[in-house]
Design an enzyme around this catalytic site. Sequence first.
Site, PDB file in Angstrom:
ATOM      1  N   HIS A 168       0.795  -1.286  -0.077  1.00 28.54           N
ATOM      2  CA  HIS A 168      -0.134  -0.201  -0.097  1.00 28.54           C
ATOM      3  C   HIS A 168       0.813   1.403  -0.069  1.00 28.54           C
ATOM      4  O   HIS A 168       0.630   2.328  -0.357  1.00 28.54           O
ATOM      5  CB  HIS A 168      -1.025   0.114   1.203  1.00 28.54           C
ATOM      6  CG  HIS A 168      -1.988  -1.083   1.251  1.00 28.54           C
ATOM      7  ND1 HIS A 168      -3.246  -0.673   1.041  1.00 28.54           N
ATOM      8  CD2 HIS A 168      -1.870  -2.495   1.302  1.00 28.54           C
ATOM      9  CE1 HIS A 168      -4.012  -1.936   0.871  1.00 28.54           C
ATOM     10  NE2 HIS A 168      -3.247  -3.080   1.024  1.00 28.54           N
ATOM     11  N   ASP A 185       3.116   9.682  -0.485  1.00 31.23           N
ATOM     12  CA  ASP A 185       1.866   8.999  -0.153  1.00 31.23           C
ATOM     13  C   ASP A 185       1.670   7.859  -1.101  1.00 31.23           C
ATOM     14  O   ASP A 185       1.827   8.165  -2.341  1.00 31.23           O
ATOM     15  CB  ASP A 185       0.639   9.775  -0.217  1.00 31.23           C
ATOM     16  CG  ASP A 185      -0.342   9.289   0.835  1.00 31.23           C
ATOM     17  OD1 ASP A 185      -0.298   8.091   1.240  1.00 31.23           O
ATOM     18  OD2 ASP A 185      -0.970   9.948   1.756  1.00 31.23           O
TER      19      ASP A 185
HETATM   20  C1  GDG Z   1      -1.942   3.646   3.490  1.00 29.95           C
HETATM   21  C2  GDG Z   1      -1.117   4.454   2.558  1.00 29.95           C
HETATM   22  C3  GDG Z   1      -3.084   4.302   0.816  1.00 29.95           C
HETATM   23  C4  GDG Z   1      -8.914   9.164   8.426  1.00 29.95           C
HETATM   24  N1  GDG Z   1      -9.310   9.892   9.580  1.00 29.95           N
HETATM   25  C5  GDG Z   1     -10.503   9.247   9.963  1.00 29.95           C
HETATM   26  C6  GDG Z   1     -10.841   8.021   9.179  1.00 29.95           C
HETATM   27  N2  GDG Z   1      -9.687   8.342   8.457  1.00 29.95           N
HETATM   28  C7  GDG Z   1      -9.638   7.312   7.039  1.00 29.95           C
HETATM   29  C8  GDG Z   1     -10.005   8.138   5.669  1.00 29.95           C
HETATM   30  C9  GDG Z   1      -9.177   7.220   4.862  1.00 29.95           C
HETATM   31  C10 GDG Z   1      -8.057   6.632   5.662  1.00 29.95           C
HETATM   32  O1  GDG Z   1      -8.463   6.773   6.844  1.00 29.95           O
HETATM   33  C11 GDG Z   1      -6.802   6.924   5.271  1.00 29.95           C
HETATM   34  O2  GDG Z   1      -6.021   6.726   4.146  1.00 29.95           O
HETATM   35  P1  GDG Z   1      -5.096   7.282   3.243  1.00 29.95           P
HETATM   36  O3  GDG Z   1      -4.982   6.664   1.955  1.00 29.95           O
HETATM   37  O4  GDG Z   1      -5.477   8.724   3.095  1.00 29.95           O
HETATM   38  O5  GDG Z   1      -3.596   6.971   4.171  1.00 29.95           O
HETATM   39  P2  GDG Z   1      -3.164   5.973   5.024  1.00 29.95           P
HETATM   40  O6  GDG Z   1      -3.924   5.587   6.338  1.00 29.95           O
HETATM   41  O7  GDG Z   1      -1.673   6.324   5.275  1.00 29.95           O
HETATM   42  O8  GDG Z   1      -3.429   4.621   4.058  1.00 29.95           O
HETATM   43  C12 GDG Z   1      -1.774   5.323   1.686  1.00 29.95           C
HETATM   44  C13 GDG Z   1      -3.890   3.493   1.783  1.00 29.95           C
HETATM   45  O9  GDG Z   1      -3.024   2.769   2.582  1.00 29.95           O
HETATM   46  C14 GDG Z   1      -4.639   2.464   1.178  1.00 29.95           C
HETATM   47  O10 GDG Z   1      -3.639   1.642   0.254  1.00 29.95           O
HETATM   48  O11 GDG Z   1      -3.695   5.048   0.164  1.00 29.95           O
HETATM   49  O12 GDG Z   1      -0.962   5.904   0.586  1.00 29.95           O
HETATM   50  O13 GDG Z   1      -0.427   5.332   3.123  1.00 29.95           O
HETATM   51  O14 GDG Z   1     -10.015   6.313   4.108  1.00 29.95           O
HETATM   52  O15 GDG Z   1     -11.185   8.271   5.325  1.00 29.95           O
HETATM   53  N3  GDG Z   1     -11.952   7.427   9.110  1.00 29.95           N
HETATM   54  C15 GDG Z   1     -12.806   7.263   9.958  1.00 29.95           C
HETATM   55  N4  GDG Z   1     -12.457   8.567  10.992  1.00 29.95           N
HETATM   56  C16 GDG Z   1     -11.523   9.396  11.106  1.00 29.95           C
HETATM   57  O16 GDG Z   1     -11.306  10.436  11.928  1.00 29.95           O
HETATM   58  N5  GDG Z   1     -13.763   6.832   9.974  1.00 29.95           N
END
Ligand code: GDG
Length: 734
Positions: free
Chosen positions: A157, A365
């Site tokens: 990821h 990212d």
């Molecule tokens: C890794 C990789 C890749 C955030 N705050 C809350 C919440 N979130 C959810 C968001 C989103 C997820 O968490 C974060 O996803 P991201 O993709 O932005 O980043 P990482 O956590 O670093 O994820 C990344 C991912 O894996 C998938 O392959 O995209 O690059 O680093 O869905 O909405 N969800 C809730 N409350 C929050 O306060 N419910």
Amino acid sequence: MVVVANRLPFDLKKQPDGSTIARQAPGGLVTALAPILSRREGAWIGWAGDADVELDPTTTDGLTLHPLPLSADEISAYYEGFSNGTLWPLYHDAIADPEYHRHWWDAYRRVNRRFAEKSAEVAADGAVVWIHDYQLLLVPAMLRELRPDVRIGFFQHIPFPPVELYMRLPWRKEIIAGMLGADLIGFQVSGAVRNFARLARTLVGADVSGSSLSYADRNIRVGAFPISIDAKAQSELAVRPEVTEAAAKLRSDLGNPRKLILGVDRLDYTKGINVRLRAFGELLAERDPAVDGATMIQIATPSRERLGSYVRTRENIERQVGAINGDYGRIGHPAVSYLHQSFPRDELAAFYVAADVMAVTPLRDGMNLVAKEYIACRTDGDGVLLLSEFTGAAGELRQSLLVNPYDTNGVKETLRTALQMPHQEQKKRMRFLRRQVRTHDVDAWAKTFLSTLEDTKDPVAAALKRLPAEVKSAVRSLADEQYLLVGTDFDGVLSPLVEDPAAARPLPAAIDALRTLAVLPNTSVAVISGRSLDQLRLLVGDAGPVHLVGSHGAEDAGISGLVHHAAHTGPTPTTLTDDEQHLKDRLDRAVADLAEKYPTIRLEHKPTGIAVHLRGTTPEVETAVAQEITRGMAEWDGVRVLPGKKVLELSVVTADKGRALAGLRSALGGPRTIFLGDDVTDEHAFGVLQPGDVGVKVGPGETAAKLRISDPRQVADLLTALAAARQTHKFPLQ
Ligand code: GDG
């Protein structure tokens, strides 16, 4: 199917009464996978979120959760240590200093083995096991050793770092070898695939051929599979009355700001929260009209709070927020509303619905799902996404406002543009963005990954699956033919068309298949191209018994090699008569003048003439060059012009691919023939085919060929299937 990830999709907590409560675990991986698995029966192996807790497996909605207990020491050394203190920063361009500790590595190896053992125990015979992310890089090879019968997919990821950075890792070889235990290794973007392939070759001597690696007598597929979200569910959430009401209330609680900027991230130093705060703060300091009446919300979800680098990141962000609010806030109206909290999904959706500008500014990212969630929530079609170039998402979301997060002035300027963007332009961009996210959702991602994994079982069956039915049946009949000649063009057939002809490269799968065919008994293979023989040799590589014919047939590599499959006999030198040579000299001079006049055209010199390439020029130049050449033809008596796709072939000898193919065919005693071509010059070859022969046109356009396929990828499929079918002399698929 068994999913193996560091975390279970739910944090499971044991209650004093012995019962267990489940709460969705944070982060992108779970957001992406949870909706897919709840629709499939399967098992998920992972840690439940607390130290030293043994829990029994539980089943919800057909998904069985197998908690893997971790001790406090393991969490500290394997998870917080090696995963998040070594790999995470190293894989994110070493934004924070990666630490290398041998006891962390030992714990990482031990825990990976436990994951592999648990997977071996849970997986049914021949099951598909899908392993996820940087915490479990050694599991694929460990599991393969325990259970050679299962099909193993691995998806990373997070980014895969550039080779120079990765080479710092003391355990670099073990990790690459660990990943190579999988049948399919997926990354978010193709840059990561390239980095990985290069390392696999350098560090463990894997043989790389296109999207296939061979290592330890096995073939491993690698590829880019950009992850996404459940776009439909996210859009449906955004229009629920309670969400739209909450969004309206949010804006009114903030005093109905003129513009609302939003950031949503796990609190992590990779996310560049400081970048957007700095840009917003400076615009406020400069009293820029764009930020007049604007306010910002930053949600920073608590994450990895026991690690020093995260503690420091939090302190820095909070200091920045404090300074901005101290300088520019008013009673009841902070400039930045900072929320170090996590929110339920519907509340989060209300923030997305309320925001005019979404600021996503990571320094690096893997993908970034937040950007996609914002787009899915903009059901009214407006809103502006400001997006860092260094996210995986930037590759797909080209109509966002892309920024380099290291360029503060650039970010400020883009934020100004975002805040002032007219509605019409917002809507135009958002229309593209929404279409992209709608059509490339997480379901499509999982299906593509899993079907590619399935294809690794039987690449020939997979190649056949992608071919049209009538092409499949032609392959079937050619497979059993006693004598066969396979003829093919090069550009646009074996190799995708590219702007600069010097940059063309054949698809490795197509070349592999041609070589396989060429060594089979009673099977002859010829590449007949407009390119010079020398170039063709360079491009096709050491083609062995594949016969090469250049300059539309004017240059032939020697028919004896083709007839007897003997060692390469070397080219038949192309000798021009004195008159032809004289004519060619005049032609060379005239065309050199033309190139001086129109510097965007490219010349390709051949022993028998010259090709004038027009790809990359303007339509006006194309017309002008064509006119000048037509005019010149009157003076160059004896020069033939063969117009191709964005190329004019000028030749002083009479040759075309039809003559070349017919010549080969008769030299071989008239075997049944298949010819594949894409260009108008290939029509000559289709024209000499006999009843029972097979002409295959690649791509659109009028043709004399009976069959058509869409692109070089399908050419590779056709040749792969034909080679395999002829090799076994029985057709593998009904
Ligand atoms: C890794 C990789 C890749 C955030 N705050 C809350 C919440 N979130 C959810 C968001 C989103 C997820 O968490 C974060 O996803 P991201 O993709 O932005 O980043 P990482 O956590 O670093 O994820 C990344 C991912 O894996 C998938 O392959 O995209 O690059 O680093 O869905 O909405 N969800 C809730 N409350 C929050 O306060 N419910």
